[in-house]
Design a protein around this motif. Structure first.
Motif, PDB file in Angstrom:
ATOM      1  N   GLU A 160      35.931  72.791  26.986  1.00 13.10           N
ATOM      2  CA  GLU A 160      36.740  73.774  26.259  1.00 13.10           C
ATOM      3  C   GLU A 160      37.654  74.508  27.238  1.00 13.10           C
ATOM      4  N   ILE A 161      38.751  73.856  27.584  1.00 14.19           N
ATOM      5  CA  ILE A 161      39.767  74.473  28.424  1.00 14.19           C
ATOM      6  C   ILE A 161      41.116  74.329  27.725  1.00 14.19           C
ATOM      7  N   VAL A 162      42.098  75.086  28.200  1.00 16.22           N
ATOM      8  CA  VAL A 162      43.442  74.995  27.639  1.00 16.22           C
ATOM      9  C   VAL A 162      44.193  73.866  28.327  1.00 16.22           C
ATOM     10  N   ALA A 163      44.750  72.960  27.544  1.00 15.37           N
ATOM     11  CA  ALA A 163      45.625  71.908  28.057  1.00 15.37           C
ATOM     12  C   ALA A 163      47.066  72.383  27.943  1.00 15.37           C
ATOM     13  N   SER A 164      47.804  72.291  29.045  1.00 15.05           N
ATOM     14  CA  SER A 164      49.205  72.699  29.047  1.00 15.05           C
ATOM     15  C   SER A 164      50.069  71.528  29.508  1.00 15.05           C
ATOM     16  N   PRO A 165      50.364  70.601  28.614  1.00 17.28           N
ATOM     17  CA  PRO A 165      51.199  69.464  28.990  1.00 17.28           C
ATOM     18  C   PRO A 165      52.682  69.818  28.896  1.00 17.28           C
ATOM     19  N   MET A 166      53.455  69.381  29.859  1.00 19.85           N
ATOM     20  CA  MET A 166      54.891  69.628  29.873  1.00 19.85           C
ATOM     21  C   MET A 166      55.615  68.287  29.842  1.00 19.85           C
ATOM     22  N   GLY A 167      56.357  68.051  28.766  1.00 20.68           N
ATOM     23  CA  GLY A 167      57.020  66.765  28.592  1.00 20.68           C
ATOM     24  C   GLY A 167      56.419  66.010  27.432  1.00 20.68           C
ATOM     25  N   LEU A 168      57.174  65.070  26.906  1.00 19.35           N
ATOM     26  CA  LEU A 168      56.771  64.360  25.696  1.00 19.35           C
ATOM     27  C   LEU A 168      55.506  63.532  25.891  1.00 19.35           C
ATOM     28  N   ILE A 169      55.508  62.638  26.863  1.00 20.08           N
ATOM     29  CA  ILE A 169      54.363  61.746  27.034  1.00 20.08           C
ATOM     30  C   ILE A 169      53.094  62.511  27.397  1.00 20.08           C
ATOM     31  N   PRO A 170      53.134  63.509  28.293  1.00 19.52           N
ATOM     32  CA  PRO A 170      51.923  64.315  28.490  1.00 19.52           C
ATOM     33  C   PRO A 170      51.461  65.032  27.222  1.00 19.52           C
ATOM     34  N   SER A 171      52.401  65.504  26.388  1.00 19.61           N
ATOM     35  CA  SER A 171      52.020  66.191  25.148  1.00 19.61           C
ATOM     36  C   SER A 171      51.344  65.236  24.182  1.00 19.61           C
ATOM     37  N   VAL A 172      51.886  64.028  24.041  1.00 14.07           N
ATOM     38  CA  VAL A 172      51.240  63.027  23.188  1.00 14.07           C
ATOM     39  C   VAL A 172      49.865  62.697  23.758  1.00 14.07           C
ATOM     40  N   GLY A 173      49.772  62.591  25.086  1.00 11.05           N
ATOM     41  CA  GLY A 173      48.490  62.302  25.721  1.00 11.05           C
ATOM     42  C   GLY A 173      47.447  63.375  25.465  1.00 11.05           C
ATOM     43  N   ALA A 174      47.830  64.636  25.597  1.00  8.14           N
ATOM     44  CA  ALA A 174      46.880  65.730  25.371  1.00  8.14           C
ATOM     45  C   ALA A 174      46.410  65.754  23.924  1.00  8.14           C
ATOM     46  N   ARG A 175      47.337  65.571  22.998  1.00  7.75           N
ATOM     47  CA  ARG A 175      46.957  65.561  21.580  1.00  7.75           C
ATOM     48  C   ARG A 175      46.073  64.358  21.250  1.00  7.75           C
ATOM     49  N   LEU A 176      46.353  63.223  21.877  1.00 11.73           N
ATOM     50  CA  LEU A 176      45.504  62.046  21.680  1.00 11.73           C
ATOM     51  C   LEU A 176      44.102  62.303  22.218  1.00 11.73           C
ATOM     52  N   ALA A 177      44.006  62.920  23.394  1.00 10.75           N
ATOM     53  CA  ALA A 177      42.696  63.238  23.958  1.00 10.75           C
ATOM     54  C   ALA A 177      41.903  64.128  23.003  1.00 10.75           C
ATOM     55  N   ARG A 178      42.573  65.136  22.444  1.00 10.82           N
ATOM     56  CA  ARG A 178      41.904  66.057  21.517  1.00 10.82           C
ATOM     57  C   ARG A 178      41.395  65.318  20.274  1.00 10.82           C
ATOM     58  N   LEU A 179      42.149  64.352  19.800  1.00 10.15           N
ATOM     59  CA  LEU A 179      41.766  63.620  18.590  1.00 10.15           C
ATOM     60  C   LEU A 179      40.684  62.572  18.831  1.00 10.15           C
ATOM     61  N   THR A 180      40.421  62.243  20.093  1.00 13.77           N
ATOM     62  CA  THR A 180      39.494  61.147  20.378  1.00 13.77           C
ATOM     63  C   THR A 180      38.332  61.604  21.258  1.00 13.77           C
ATOM     64  N   PHE A 181      38.501  61.567  22.582  1.00 11.82           N
ATOM     65  CA  PHE A 181      37.358  61.765  23.478  1.00 11.82           C
ATOM     66  C   PHE A 181      37.221  63.176  24.027  1.00 11.82           C
ATOM     67  N   ALA A 182      38.137  64.099  23.693  1.00 15.04           N
ATOM     68  CA  ALA A 182      38.048  65.474  24.195  1.00 15.04           C
ATOM     69  C   ALA A 182      38.202  66.464  23.045  1.00 15.04           C
ATOM     70  N   PRO A 183      37.265  66.476  22.099  1.00 16.19           N
ATOM     71  CA  PRO A 183      37.425  67.301  20.898  1.00 16.19           C
ATOM     72  C   PRO A 183      37.398  68.804  21.145  1.00 16.19           C
ATOM     73  N   ASP A 184      36.889  69.250  22.300  1.00 15.64           N
ATOM     74  CA  ASP A 184      36.822  70.686  22.589  1.00 15.64           C
ATOM     75  C   ASP A 184      38.089  71.219  23.248  1.00 15.64           C
ATOM     76  N   LEU A 185      39.024  70.333  23.546  1.00 17.22           N
ATOM     77  CA  LEU A 185      40.251  70.730  24.226  1.00 17.22           C
ATOM     78  C   LEU A 185      41.050  71.713  23.369  1.00 17.22           C
ATOM     79  N   LEU A 186      41.618  72.729  24.009  1.00 18.52           N
ATOM     80  CA  LEU A 186      42.435  73.708  23.312  1.00 18.52           C
ATOM     81  C   LEU A 186      43.905  73.427  23.584  1.00 18.52           C
ATOM     82  N   LEU A 187      44.695  73.388  22.532  1.00 16.02           N
ATOM     83  CA  LEU A 187      46.133  73.148  22.642  1.00 16.02           C
ATOM     84  C   LEU A 187      46.863  74.409  22.217  1.00 16.02           C
TER      85      LEU A 187
END
Length: 247
Positions: free
Chosen positions: A31-58
Motif C-alpha cells: 500500500e504505497i502511492v504510485a506516481s507514474p509520469m508519462g503514458l506507458i508508466p501510467s498504463v503500467g501502474a494501472r495494470l499493476a493495480r488491476l492485476t498483481f498489486a491490488p493495494d497500490l494507490l493511484l
C-alpha cells in the motif's frame, strides 16, 4: 472484442513489453502511492493495480486517490502527500533527459550550468523524490544522448551521491530496448532483461558508458493473455502507447 489468444501474446508489441516492464516496478510494493509520469508508466501502474498489486494507490496528481478508471476512491490532501513523499511511501517513475551509470538523472539543462546550450524542465522535485522515496525511470528512446558517462547536472540523485539517504532506491530503469538495474558491487547500471528482438550488442552501442552485461541476459517478461486484454481494451484502447514506442 475478441480476447487475445496465446498467439496474440507472442505478437505483443514492443510498447506492450514496455508497459509490462514498467508495471513490474510496483510488484510487491504493498500500500504505497504510485506516481507514474508519462503514458506507458501510467498504463503500467494501472495494470499493476488491476492485476498483481491490488493495494497500490493511484492519484490524480492533485488531491484524490483514484481507481484505474480515474473515478475517485479517496482523498489525499497535500500535507499528507508530502508525508508520504518524505517517508518512503511513494514510488515515482520519472523520465530523464540524461542518466548515467550510477542513476544520476538530469532534466534541467544540457551543457555547462552557467551557459547551457539547452534549457529543459528544471530541477523541479527530483532531489526530494530520489532521496526520500524509490524512483524508477522510463526512457522511450535509448541512445548515447540520454545514457551518458556523466550527467550535465544532477537533478535525480544516483547511488554515488546518496550516502545516508534512508529511503533512496532506484529499482529499475526501463527503456525501449530493455530493463536495467543497479545490482552490481559498485551500484552501477546493469542490463537486467532484453525486450524481444534486441541484442546485448545493440544496447551497448546505444549506451554512452560501460554497462554491466551478464553472460546470460533474460528476456523481459511477456504479457499474459489477460494483461494484453486489459492494455488493449481497458487501459489504452486508442493505442496511444505506440506513439511512445512504435515497434
Amino acid at each position: 472484442m475478441t480476447q487475445p489468444t496465446s498467439d496474440a501474446v507472442s505478437e505483443a508489441t514492443r510498447a506492450e513489453y514496455c508497459v509490462i516492464a514498467c508495471a513490474e516496478a510496483w510488484r510487491g510494493a504493498g500500500e504505497i502511492v504510485a506516481s507514474p509520469m508519462g503514458l506507458i508508466p501510467s498504463v503500467g501502474a494501472r495494470l499493476a493495480r488491476l492485476t498483481f498489486a491490488p493495494d497500490l494507490l493511484l492519484t490524480d496528481g492533485e488531491a484524490l486517490i483514484v481507481r484505474p478508471d480515474g473515478t475517485p476512491e479517496g482523498w489525499l490532501p497535500y500535507r499528507q502527500h508530502l508525508t508520504l513523499v518524505t517517508g518512503g511511501r511513494r514510488h515515482v517513475m520519472m523520465g530523464a533527459s540524461q542518466i548515467d551509470r550510477y542513476g544520476n538523472q538530469n532534466i534541467s539543462c544540457i551543457g555547462d550550468w552557467a551557459r547551457p546550450t539547452r534549457q529543459l524542465l528544471g530541477v523541479r522535485g527530483a532531489p526530494v523524490n530520489t532521496l526520500n522515496n524509490p524512483t524508477s525511470y522510463w526512457i522511450p528512446r535509448h541512445s548515447r544522448r540520454v545514457f551518458v558517462e556523466k550527467v550535465d547536472m544532477v537533478c535525480g540523485v544516483g547511488y554515488d551521491h546518496a550516502a545516508g539517504a534512508r529511503f533512496h532506491r532506484i529499482p529499475r530503469v526501463v527503456s525501449d530496448l530493455g530493463v536495467f538495474d543497479f545490482a552490481t558491487p559498485d551500484r552501477s547500471m546493469r542490463l537486467a532483461s532484453l525486450h524481444p528482438g534486441v541484442t546485448p550488442e545493440e544496447v551497448r552501442e546505444a549506451t554512452g558508458f560501460e554497462l554491466t552485461v551478464p553472460d546470460d541476459v533474460p528476456p523481459t517478461r511477456a504479457p499474459t493473455v489477460e494483461e494484453l486484454r486489459l492494455i488493449r481494451e481497458v487501459l489504452d484502447p486508442a493505442g496511444a502507447r505506440s506513439r511512445e514506442v512504435a515497434l
